[in-house]
Motif scaffolding. Structure first.
Motif, mmCIF file in Angstrom:
data_model
loop_
_atom_site.group_PDB
_atom_site.id
_atom_site.type_symbol
_atom_site.label_atom_id
_atom_site.label_comp_id
_atom_site.label_asym_id
_atom_site.label_seq_id
_atom_site.Cartn_x
_atom_site.Cartn_y
_atom_site.Cartn_z
ATOM 1 N N THR A 297 0.666 -1.198 0.057
ATOM 2 C CA THR A 297 -0.032 0.012 -0.086
ATOM 3 C C THR A 297 0.975 1.192 -0.189
ATOM 4 O O THR A 297 1.738 1.315 0.773
ATOM 5 C CB THR A 297 -0.865 0.039 1.238
ATOM 6 O OG1 THR A 297 -1.775 -1.292 1.043
ATOM 7 C CG2 THR A 297 -1.592 1.193 1.297
ATOM 8 N N GLY A 298 0.454 2.353 -0.946
ATOM 9 C CA GLY A 298 1.309 3.431 -0.910
ATOM 10 C C GLY A 298 2.140 3.489 -2.253
ATOM 11 O O GLY A 298 2.844 4.415 -2.658
ATOM 12 N N ALA A 299 1.791 2.386 -3.256
ATOM 13 C CA ALA A 299 2.523 2.192 -4.470
ATOM 14 C C ALA A 299 2.142 3.112 -5.339
ATOM 15 O O ALA A 299 3.017 3.445 -6.269
ATOM 16 C CB ALA A 299 2.166 0.664 -4.971
ATOM 17 N N GLY A 300 0.947 3.977 -5.450
ATOM 18 C CA GLY A 300 0.748 4.887 -6.249
ATOM 19 C C GLY A 300 -0.567 5.700 -5.963
ATOM 20 O O GLY A 300 -1.242 5.227 -5.142
ATOM 21 N N PRO A 301 -1.041 6.176 -7.168
ATOM 22 C CA PRO A 301 -2.417 6.874 -6.944
ATOM 23 C C PRO A 301 -3.700 5.879 -6.854
ATOM 24 O O PRO A 301 -3.668 5.075 -7.587
ATOM 25 C CB PRO A 301 -2.455 7.809 -8.073
ATOM 26 C CG PRO A 301 -1.551 7.224 -9.017
ATOM 27 C CD PRO A 301 -0.436 6.425 -8.439
ATOM 28 N N ILE A 302 -4.292 6.377 -6.075
ATOM 29 C CA ILE A 302 -5.743 5.476 -5.615
ATOM 30 C C ILE A 302 -5.593 3.961 -6.030
ATOM 31 O O ILE A 302 -5.322 3.558 -6.910
ATOM 32 C CB ILE A 302 -6.794 6.260 -6.816
ATOM 33 C CG1 ILE A 302 -6.972 7.859 -6.316
ATOM 34 C CG2 ILE A 302 -8.178 5.402 -6.483
ATOM 35 C CD1 ILE A 302 -7.861 8.236 -7.169
ATOM 36 N N SER A 303 -6.009 3.275 -4.945
ATOM 37 C CA SER A 303 -6.069 1.911 -4.880
ATOM 38 C C SER A 303 -7.414 1.531 -4.576
ATOM 39 O O SER A 303 -7.931 2.530 -3.959
ATOM 40 C CB SER A 303 -5.309 1.308 -3.626
ATOM 41 O OG SER A 303 -3.822 1.518 -3.854
ATOM 42 N N LEU A 304 -7.647 0.565 -5.408
ATOM 43 C CA LEU A 304 -9.258 -0.240 -5.065
ATOM 44 C C LEU A 304 -8.872 -1.355 -4.187
ATOM 45 O O LEU A 304 -8.089 -2.110 -4.368
ATOM 46 C CB LEU A 304 -9.836 -0.617 -6.333
ATOM 47 C CG LEU A 304 -10.007 0.323 -7.422
ATOM 48 C CD1 LEU A 304 -10.804 -0.227 -8.620
ATOM 49 C CD2 LEU A 304 -11.030 1.549 -6.798
ATOM 50 N N ALA A 305 -9.416 -1.508 -2.771
ATOM 51 C CA ALA A 305 -9.112 -2.408 -1.898
ATOM 52 C C ALA A 305 -10.318 -3.264 -1.776
ATOM 53 O O ALA A 305 -11.669 -2.847 -1.559
ATOM 54 C CB ALA A 305 -8.575 -1.904 -0.736
ATOM 55 N N ASP B 72 -5.714 8.234 -2.102
ATOM 56 C CA ASP B 72 -6.870 7.483 -1.174
ATOM 57 C C ASP B 72 -6.776 5.852 -1.539
ATOM 58 O O ASP B 72 -6.500 5.695 -2.940
ATOM 59 C CB ASP B 72 -8.109 8.002 -1.719
ATOM 60 C CG ASP B 72 -8.486 9.278 -1.044
ATOM 61 O OD1 ASP B 72 -7.844 9.775 -0.074
ATOM 62 O OD2 ASP B 72 -9.244 10.106 -1.471
ATOM 63 N N ILE B 73 -7.126 5.129 -0.446
ATOM 64 C CA ILE B 73 -7.590 3.804 -0.859
ATOM 65 C C ILE B 73 -9.273 3.543 -0.855
ATOM 66 O O ILE B 73 -9.668 4.129 0.398
ATOM 67 C CB ILE B 73 -6.931 2.908 0.117
ATOM 68 C CG1 ILE B 73 -5.468 3.012 0.276
ATOM 69 C CG2 ILE B 73 -7.416 1.536 0.014
ATOM 70 C CD1 ILE B 73 -4.661 2.428 1.062
ATOM 71 N N LEU B 74 -9.831 3.276 -1.775
ATOM 72 C CA LEU B 74 -11.440 2.992 -1.863
ATOM 73 C C LEU B 74 -11.455 1.667 -1.516
ATOM 74 O O LEU B 74 -10.995 0.632 -2.385
ATOM 75 C CB LEU B 74 -11.701 3.367 -3.254
ATOM 76 C CG LEU B 74 -11.276 4.589 -3.990
ATOM 77 C CD1 LEU B 74 -11.960 4.909 -5.069
ATOM 78 C CD2 LEU B 74 -11.517 5.890 -2.999
ATOM 79 N N LEU B 75 -12.177 1.347 -0.420
ATOM 80 C CA LEU B 75 -12.389 0.148 0.281
ATOM 81 C C LEU B 75 -13.739 -0.309 0.028
ATOM 82 O O LEU B 75 -14.871 0.444 0.428
ATOM 83 C CB LEU B 75 -11.864 0.100 1.737
ATOM 84 C CG LEU B 75 -12.323 -1.265 2.488
ATOM 85 C CD1 LEU B 75 -11.328 -2.169 1.922
ATOM 86 C CD2 LEU B 75 -12.107 -1.313 3.841
ATOM 87 N N PHE B 76 -13.892 -1.566 -0.640
ATOM 88 C CA PHE B 76 -15.204 -2.270 -0.850
ATOM 89 C C PHE B 76 -15.159 -3.610 -0.017
ATOM 90 O O PHE B 76 -14.184 -4.248 0.027
ATOM 91 C CB PHE B 76 -15.489 -2.489 -2.200
ATOM 92 C CG PHE B 76 -15.223 -1.179 -3.007
ATOM 93 C CD1 PHE B 76 -16.341 -0.491 -3.439
ATOM 94 C CD2 PHE B 76 -14.076 -0.748 -3.524
ATOM 95 C CE1 PHE B 76 -16.331 0.725 -4.197
ATOM 96 C CE2 PHE B 76 -13.819 0.527 -4.312
ATOM 97 C CZ PHE B 76 -15.121 1.059 -4.497
ATOM 98 N N GLY B 77 -16.526 -3.903 0.686
ATOM 99 C CA GLY B 77 -16.667 -4.785 1.473
ATOM 100 C C GLY B 77 -17.043 -6.178 1.034
ATOM 101 O O GLY B 77 -17.163 -6.233 -0.306
#
Length: 175
Positions: free
Chosen positions: A17-25, A117-122
């Motif tokens: 995490t932190g590898a680049g712009p906006i992550s989808l988690a 940002d990290i966008l987290l989905f359940g």
């Protein structure tokens, strides 16, 4: 601890995490097809996809290749052995966690996204536990004016990625 569980294919796994712009988690995803679709989305939009394990399906190369087709080789996938490992990595990188949930009152289109940002989905079957809700820096929702209970995970991730990228990468004006 963040792990690359596919050491024989290191090019498929981005840095933690932190590898680049906006992550989808994806928090413990249940459905391989949705995960494959989101990996394809990430590959096409140059987004990191982070999976918080355990998943509700086999995360082997074979299962992911079937779901992600030829886009899997293009994707930047980070796998975390559990939520604690994900959270430690996120905090170390100083990234904001934005939870997409049906329990939020802020519309995702009214939220100001930032490039890291990290966008987290359940999980498709259960969302995220209350403890994960409590750790999120922000919670947003995709309004469902038609009265449905929830959207398909891959559809929601696509909508979220589109809005976040519109704000931080593509600019806020229509072209």
């Amino acid at each position: 601890m963040t792990q690359d569980r596919d050491n024989h294919e290191p090019d498929r796994t981005a840095a933690p995490t932190g590898a680049g712009p906006i992550s989808l988690a994806l928090y413990q995803p249940d459905i391989a097809g949705n995960t494959g679709t989101i990996l394809r989305l990430g590959a096409c939009l140059d987004l990191v996809v982070e999976i918080v394990e355990p998943a509700g399906f086999d995360l082997s190369d074979r299962a992911l290749k079937r779901a992600g087709m030829d886009y899997l080789a293009m994707s930047r996938l980070v796998r975390h052995v559990d939520f604690s490992a994900f959270e430690a990595s996120r905090l170390a990188a100083g990234r904001r966690l934005v939870l997409f949930t049906t329990k939020a009152s802020t519309r995702y289109t009214d939220f100001a996204f930032t490039p890291d940002d990290i966008l987290l989905f359940g999980r498709e079957s259960a969302g995220v536990p209350d403890g994960v809700h409590a750790l999120a820096d922000a919670a947003v929702t995709i309004p469902m004016d038609g009265g449905g209970r929830s959207l398909n995970l891959a559809v929601a991730a696509g909508m979220a990625a589109g809005e976040a990228l519109r704000q931080v990468r593509w600019g806020s004006t229509a072209r």
